[in-house]
Design a protein around this motif. Structure first.
Motif: not given
Length: 664
Positions: A116-122, A125-136
């Motif tokens: 649903t969001t590109f942040v989910e992709l983070g 693929r990359f775990g919590v660190a990737g998720h939080l960076s894309f969310l930011w």
């Protein structure tokens, strides 16, 4: 500028306009929920419009979402400052980036169709660190865009009616939130089509009136004569407003391109439209939307040029630098030529533009709040119904936040829409490479994704501040919007985001398997499975009309009966999946080529000869220039307005029979 309309007019446009769309959208939502297979109370319908929006409505939604107040006002500002090249370069900076989604959307459908969001992709693929960076990155982009939209709209309302800016900054978002919280994303699309119709009609009217039918500069010859009598423009060939040969235009074109990349790639509202579109039409929708949108800033840029020409006549308002940065040249030109009627049309057009684009931001950010904050971290066991409730609350939360942020920018910070436009790439462009590579490049690793998106932003900010201090000697609000300072920050943010991402990935390639996330989603996340969970299948099935279900069965040939041979069903399912993947891969390759061709024509074939040659438009060339713009506007109108109605004619007739004729 002195207001030409009363305070009451401004408040009436906002309040009555909001009430009109609240009633209209809620009526449409009620009819949709009762007489069609779409139910806005379901999470898939509210957030993703059930992932089956047709070509025409999707195209209209994309054009409307990209036609925010900045598009209409800043393109005119650049025409006012740089001349005929300003609006064209602004248009390139948005159209190419939107068209890039035409092939990215195919990969999204092929590789991560349940996201649903590109942040989910983070996260996947990359775990919590990737998720939080894309969310930011996503929140920074949506915050800046939301503030830009509101500041541009409020400046116009204040200049035309004298309405209190703070009242405008809070009333408009609240009205948008009211109708979006009921109807969800599909209501946004329907609203978009309505808004864009009015905007295009008004722009066509403005172009005809300003360039072909007024007592001041109502012919190309008169316009040419007026522009020739102006003081020369620094950096333009012969100081003319009717040339593409301009040093400042070259710098602005780079800033515009980078800003467009940051806004398009990092804005969840564009990803949401890729998710919501029908697989068969997603690539085509973005490509034609880019072509249809291009003529809007192109035309408004020439309205800005006309504002310069009209400035030689007595009675034309003298615009200060602050008023120019607030986007008022187009307002001044239309009001001067068309009087109070023109001012009223401009007011309504900006209101429609603000509400349309801001509604997309509301849905986008409420989705990030509900999916990527509430569901992911606060309540992982939340049901779809709970997620919808949080999304609806998130709509109002973001409306309040955006209003407050824009108020801070307007008041204590003294930051205008023009200032934010120059800063946009600094704050958003670093996420472009990490987000695109996460969809397209299997070797992108966690260090590259996180370092590129966050590290690139930090380096861009450092370069921006250092250039301001070194080049102008002092860091202040005015100096930070200087074109060379902005150029440095924008380029650094984009380039370093890419360098960090690619370098880390080349050193430690991830070799990621996209098949592992093809059907994963935050709503029903089970990382041990690849298939969509049964509950999600049931909900998605319940949101489709009987006709949609039948069509889907016919297309996919998946129809499980008690007597069905399981092996045969599996083979048919596998065959259908392979056919679908081949189709999406063909679309990806096809639109990669078409986007490159369009970029080559619009960014090189047309402007490079004009920019490099010592040429000033003749009156006849100016006439041809404006005729092309008008024809392009009519072309866009046919695609954005007429086509969605034609496509929806059967559904409209079916609902009409049920409502009026009481036939099934």
């Amino acid at each position: 500028m002195e207001p030409s309309l009363s305070n009451a007019t401004g408040y009436c446009v906002i309040i009555l306009g909001s009430l009109f769309f609240i009633i209209l959208m809620n009526s449409i939502t009620y009819i949709q929920n009762k007489y069609s297979g779409h139910n806005s109370r379901k999470v898939e319908e509210f957030v993703n419009a059930s992932r089956n929006v047709n070509f025409g409505l999707m195209l209209s939604g994309i054009v409307s979402n990209w036609t925010w107040s900045l598009t209409l006002l800043m393109s005119a500002v650049k025409g006012y400052q740089l001349g005929a090249s300003g609006g064209y370069m602004y248009a390139i900076g948005g159209a190419i980036q939107v068209s890039i989604f035409s092939f990215l959307a195919s990969l999204i459908k092929a590789r991560c169709q349940s996201l649903t969001t590109f942040v989910e992709l983070g996260y996947f693929r990359f775990g919590v660190a990737g998720h939080l960076s894309f969310l930011w990155v996503g929140f920074v982009c949506n915050a800046i865009v939301s503030a830009c939209i509101l500041l541009g709209g409020s400046a116009v309302f204040n200049s035309i009616t004298g309405i209190n800016v703070y009242a405008c900054l809070y009333l408009i978002p609240f009205g948008c939130a009211c109708y979006i919280s009921f109807g969800g994303l599909r209501a946004t699309f329907i609203s978009d089509a309505t808004h864009t119709c009015i905007i295009l009609v008004f722009i066509i009217t403005f172009v005809i009136k300003v360039y072909f039918s007024n007592e001041f500069v109502g012919t190309p010859q008169k316009m040419w004569d007026a522009l020739q009598s102006l003081p020369p423009v620094d950096g333009n060939y012969k100081g003319s407003y009717l040339t593409f040969n301009s040093q400042d235009t070259a710098v602005f074109s780079v800033i515009s391109l980078i800003t467009g990349f940051g806004l398009t790639i990092c804005d969840q509202s564009y990803f949401a439209r890729a998710v919501a579109s029908d697989k068969k039409h997603t690539s085509k929708s973005y490509f034609f939307a880019a072509l249809c949108w291009f003529c809007i800033p192109f035309a408004m840029g020439m309205i800005g040029v006309a504002a310069r020409a009209l400035s030689i006549f007595p009675g034309f308002p003298s615009l200060s630098a602050e008023e120019v940065n607030e986007g008022l040249p187009a307002v001044a030109a239309i009001e001067f030529v068309m009087g109070k009627g023109g001012a009223a049309m401009m007011l309504v057009m900006i209101f429609f533009s603000v509400t349309s684009s801001f509604s997309g931001e509301l849905i986008a950010t409420s989705t990030l709040i509900s999916f990527d904050m509430y569901k992911r971290y606060y309540n992982p066991k939340a049901t779809p119904q709970e997620v919808v409730k949080v999304a609806k609350v998130g709509v109002f939360v973001w409306a309040i936040f955006s209003s407050s942020l824009a108020s801070i920018f307007y008041g204590p910070a003294k930051i205008s829409m023009g200032w934010l436009f120059n800063f946009l790439g600094v704050g958003t462009a670093s996420g472009c490479f990490p987000i695109v590579l996460s969809i397209t490049y299997k070797n992108l690793n966690k260090a590259g994704a996180v370092g590129g998106s966050v590290g690139g932003m930090i380096l861009g900010l450092i370069a921006w501040l250092c250039m301001c201090k070194g080049y102008l000697g002092e860091i202040n609000v005015v100096n930070l919007s200087d074109q060379w300072v902005s150029f440095t920050g924008n380029v650094t943010s984009l380039v370093m985001g890419g360098v960090i991402s690619l370098t880390c990935s080349w050193i430690w390639p991830a070799n990621f398997d996209f098949e592992s996330i093809r059907n994963r989603t935050t709503l029903y996340d089970n990382k041990n499975t690849v298939e969509i969970e049964p509950e999600q299948q049931l909900e998605q099935q319940s949101e489709k009309s009987a006709e949609d279900v039948k069509t889907e069965k016919d297309n996919t040939k998946i129809e499980v009966e008690p007597e069905t041979d399981t092996s045969t069903s599996d083979l048919e399912s596998k065959s259908s999946f392979e056919i679908e993947q081949k189709y999406l891969n063909r679309q990806y390759k096809k639109y990669c080529g078409l986007v490159l061709l369009m970029a080559f024509v619009l960014a090189i074939v047309i402007p490079v000869p004009l920019c490099s040659s010592p040429y000033v438009f003749s009156p006849k060339f100016l006439l041809g220039f404006m005729i092309i713009i008008l024809l392009w506007l009519f072309f866009s109108f046919s695609f954005v307005i007429v086509l969605p109605v034609i496509e929806a004619r059967r559904g409209i007739w079916r609902i009409f029979k049920k409502l009026v004729l009481h036939k099934s």
